[in-house]
Design a protein around this motif. Structure first.
Motif, short mmCIF file in Angstrom:
data_model
loop_
_atom_site.label_atom_id
_atom_site.label_comp_id
_atom_site.label_asym_id
_atom_site.label_seq_id
_atom_site.Cartn_x
_atom_site.Cartn_y
_atom_site.Cartn_z
N UNK A 126 4.24 -15.96 4.38
CA UNK A 126 5.25 -16.32 3.11
C UNK A 126 5.74 -15.05 2.51
N UNK A 127 6.08 -15.71 1.45
CA UNK A 127 7.10 -14.72 0.43
C UNK A 127 6.01 -13.19 0.49
N UNK A 128 6.74 -12.01 0.26
CA UNK A 128 5.94 -10.93 0.35
C UNK A 128 5.66 -10.69 -1.37
N UNK A 129 4.84 -9.77 -1.76
CA UNK A 129 4.41 -9.27 -2.91
C UNK A 129 4.17 -7.90 -2.67
N UNK A 130 4.95 -6.63 -3.14
CA UNK A 130 4.69 -5.48 -2.99
C UNK A 130 3.70 -4.84 -4.20
N UNK A 131 2.75 -4.24 -3.78
CA UNK A 131 1.55 -3.91 -4.49
C UNK A 131 1.46 -2.18 -4.23
N UNK A 132 0.96 -1.63 -5.37
CA UNK A 132 0.61 -0.26 -5.33
C UNK A 132 -0.49 0.01 -4.57
N UNK A 133 -0.76 0.79 -3.56
CA UNK A 133 -1.80 1.07 -3.08
C UNK A 133 -2.46 2.41 -3.79
N UNK A 134 -3.72 2.36 -3.75
CA UNK A 134 -4.47 3.50 -4.22
C UNK A 134 -4.45 4.78 -3.29
N UNK A 135 -3.75 4.74 -2.30
CA UNK A 135 -3.31 6.16 -1.84
C UNK A 135 -2.30 7.08 -2.40
N UNK A 136 -2.43 8.27 -2.57
CA UNK A 136 -1.55 8.94 -3.02
C UNK A 136 -0.50 9.20 -2.01
N UNK A 180 2.66 4.90 -1.37
CA UNK A 180 2.27 3.94 -0.44
C UNK A 180 2.00 2.74 -1.05
N UNK A 181 2.28 1.76 -0.14
CA UNK A 181 2.25 0.34 -0.83
C UNK A 181 1.70 -0.73 0.22
N UNK A 182 0.82 -1.93 -0.44
CA UNK A 182 0.46 -2.92 0.17
C UNK A 182 1.31 -3.85 -0.06
N UNK A 198 -6.22 -1.21 -2.51
CA UNK A 198 -5.60 -1.60 -3.71
C UNK A 198 -5.70 -0.74 -4.83
N UNK A 199 -4.54 -0.69 -5.62
CA UNK A 199 -4.87 0.39 -6.96
C UNK A 199 -5.58 -0.43 -7.93
N UNK A 200 -5.60 -1.50 -7.97
CA UNK A 200 -6.28 -2.44 -9.30
C UNK A 200 -7.34 -3.16 -8.74
N UNK A 201 -8.18 -2.57 -7.95
CA UNK A 201 -9.13 -3.21 -7.09
C UNK A 201 -10.35 -3.76 -8.05
N UNK A 202 -10.46 -2.93 -9.35
CA UNK A 202 -11.54 -3.25 -10.21
C UNK A 202 -11.17 -4.64 -10.83
N UNK A 203 -9.87 -5.05 -10.97
CA UNK A 203 -9.31 -6.15 -11.54
C UNK A 203 -9.02 -7.31 -10.64
N UNK A 204 -8.46 -7.03 -9.66
CA UNK A 204 -7.95 -8.09 -8.64
C UNK A 204 -8.61 -7.84 -7.22
#
Length: 143
Positions: free
Chosen positions: A51-61, A72-74, A95-101
């Protein structure tokens, strides 16, 4: 159409073999070969995440890419949760916000250069997969 959707890249990245790290839910990951411009088309990305993509920030520097990148992006399915996709523990871990989502559905990891999504070189992809425990298909590292 945006540069992201067109997949335009800088001249220095053309001709390098690049791969996006595909992490489907419930099975081994695999390397997705990119085109000569270092990327995939928007349609190919949408096929990977269903489906449609969503570009999220990765936790990798950005340094993980071993070249000048903005980050780096997920890439995940924008509506995966609405369609009842299962949790993707591998992608959530990155995922950068793994504590929340939590990430659900298939996902892939790539680099971002000026808004363009590009793959990693094979040695970089291998290091990332080994370091973060991404189990890959048996022939992923063969040339």
């Amino acid at each position: 159409m945006s540069a992201l959707a067109r997949g335009s890249k800088g001249e220095g990245r053309k001709g390098m073999n690049r791969y996006m790290i595909y992490m489907p839910v419930g099975t081994q990951g695999r390397l997705i070969p990119c085109h000569l411009d270092g990327s995939l088309t928007l349609g190919e990305m949408e096929t990977l995440v269903d489906g449609f993509i969503d570009v999220l920030d990765s936790s990798l520097e950005p340094e993980w890419a071993r070249e000048q990148v903005d980050g780096t992006r997920l890439i995940v399915g924008e509506d995966a949760e609405l369609f009842g996709a299962k949790r993707n523990d591998k992608a959530t871990w990155l995922y950068l916000n793994q504590d929340c989502d939590k990430i659900v559905g298939d996902a892939f990891l790539c680099a971002d250069v000026g808004g363009d999504l590009i793959g990693f070189t094979k040695p970089v992809a291998k290091t990332i997969c080994e370091e973060f425990g991404i189990d890959m298909e048996d022939d992923a590292w063969k040339d």
